[in-house]
Design a protein around this motif. Structure first.
Motif, mmCIF file in Angstrom:
data_model
loop_
_atom_site.group_PDB
_atom_site.id
_atom_site.type_symbol
_atom_site.label_atom_id
_atom_site.label_comp_id
_atom_site.label_asym_id
_atom_site.label_seq_id
_atom_site.Cartn_x
_atom_site.Cartn_y
_atom_site.Cartn_z
ATOM 1 N N LYS A 291 67.052 62.524 47.497
ATOM 2 C CA LYS A 291 65.799 61.757 47.389
ATOM 3 C C LYS A 291 65.782 60.609 48.390
ATOM 4 O O LYS A 291 64.798 60.405 49.107
ATOM 5 C CB LYS A 291 65.648 61.228 45.965
ATOM 6 N N GLU B 167 63.377 60.114 51.777
ATOM 7 C CA GLU B 167 62.576 58.899 51.934
ATOM 8 C C GLU B 167 62.862 58.208 53.257
ATOM 9 O O GLU B 167 61.949 57.684 53.907
ATOM 10 C CB GLU B 167 62.844 57.950 50.763
ATOM 11 N N GLN C 207 57.503 64.634 47.774
ATOM 12 C CA GLN C 207 58.722 65.208 47.220
ATOM 13 C C GLN C 207 58.405 65.992 45.946
ATOM 14 O O GLN C 207 57.853 65.452 44.998
ATOM 15 C CB GLN C 207 59.747 64.112 46.921
ATOM 16 N N ASP D 48 59.989 68.868 43.014
ATOM 17 C CA ASP D 48 61.256 69.226 42.395
ATOM 18 C C ASP D 48 61.344 70.732 42.186
ATOM 19 O O ASP D 48 60.351 71.393 41.846
ATOM 20 C CB ASP D 48 61.406 68.487 41.064
#
Length: 331
Positions: A31, A35, A43, A45
């Motif tokens: 993550k 970023e 983003q 999942d």
């Protein structure tokens, strides 16, 4: 006048990767990396990890339930043996049986509650609403996952609470891909009406239910519903109905999964993270160099490393390429 001589930076063609969205697991390192590298990237999942983690806890509870049932049965048989032979202490045997019975009921209730919450998540992750015959909205999917996560966190089991916490943080990312599917399905609006597209979605969901699920009593009911919807599509579109179903399937069947290349890289790197929780850029460069020197165990380049296959040079010890003489020192 002649054009100015370009500097190395100006003369080199600048190439940039513009990633719109990324599909990943719940790792905080990934993550943070996304970023930093792609700040504006959406983003999402990976639904596989959510189902995998829920399944692990479900099988744990299932084994625990079978163990509790076995203990209760043993206590019951011991009590029956006392009735027939008089062997043992009746009060102690009765207390053991009642204790095993209470524990069994508690575990079975826990198992059933968790299973219901897990089914709620799995149903939410299924893109098509069976009752309404249309694509679910991202808001609905996120709300359903959050509610199921809340139910899991309320259960008296540490593993269930952990899964609930995981799902609470992943709910927005698991629902994001629905927005893209909505955009893709809207592309059919110039050729087909909304009701026809929804019927095609429902056909795909019904076929999936009939092929992959143990539906038992409802099988005939679903078959009749499927035939009815197909008939209505054929009445309007004729042979084009199968083309519509095929096109919609191409959109719906898209698997919301992380890249297999990334998963393969993670699996090869993970063993090195057991010793140290974190890596530097220097370690990643060394790992890449070492990995490119590993000899393949199968395939057309069996016995060769990627470096050897590319350069044609045989390497007996990869450390010698880095300036070390480990092989000679060992000899």
């Amino acid at each position: 006048p002649p054009p100015p001589t370009p500097t190395p930076r100006q003369g080199r063609r600048q190439r940039q990767m513009c990633i719109r969205d990324s599909v990943k697991d719940a790792a905080l390192g990934i993550k943070s990396g996304v970023e930093q590298a792609f700040g504006n990237c959406e983003q999402r999942d990976d639904c596989f990890h959510a189902k995998y983690i829920m399944g692990k806890v479900f099988f744990f509870l299932e084994r625990k339930a079978y163990g509790a049932i076995s203990k209760e049965e043993e206590a019951r048989k011991a009590l029956e043996r006392w009735y027939s032979t008089g062997y043992g202490e009746p009060e102690e045997l009765l207390e053991t049986f009642k204790k095993a019975q209470r524990r069994c009921e508690k575990i079975l209730e826990l198992h059933d509650q968790y299973e219901q919450a897990m089914k709620r998540v799995n149903e939410a992750l299924n893109r098509i609403d069976l009752s309404k015959g249309r694509l679910k909205t991202a808001e609905y999917v996120e709300a359903e996952i959050l509610q199921a996560a809340k139910e899991m966190k309320s259960l008296d089991e540490k593993k269930c609470k952990k899964v609930g916490t995981y799902l609470s943080g992943r709910a927005p990312g698991l629902a994001n891909h629905i927005k893209e599917l909505e955009v893709h399905l809207e592309c059919f609006s110039s050729l087909y009406s909304v009701s026809l597209v929804q019927k095609a979605c429902l056909v795909l969901r019904l076929v999936d239910e009939l092929e992959n699920k143990r539906i038992g009593f409802y099988k005939k009911q679903l078959q009749m519903k499927l035939c009815s919807i197909l008939d209505s599509l054929i009445d309007v579109l004729g042979d084009k109905s199968y083309k519509l179903i095929s096109e919609v399937k191409g959109v719906i069947a898209y698997s919301h999964r992380a890249s297999s290349a990334i998963e393969g890289f993670n699996s090869s790197l993970r063993p090195y993270l057991y010793v140290q929780k974190g890596v530097s850029q220097g370690f990643l460069e060394l790992f890449r160099f070492y990995y490119n020197q590993k000899k393949r165990k199968s395939g057309s380049f069996k016995g060769q490393s990627p470096y050897e296959a590319l350069t044609g040079q045989t390497v007996n010890d990869w450390l010698t390429l880095l300036g070390y003489s480990l092989s000679s020192s060992l000899n």
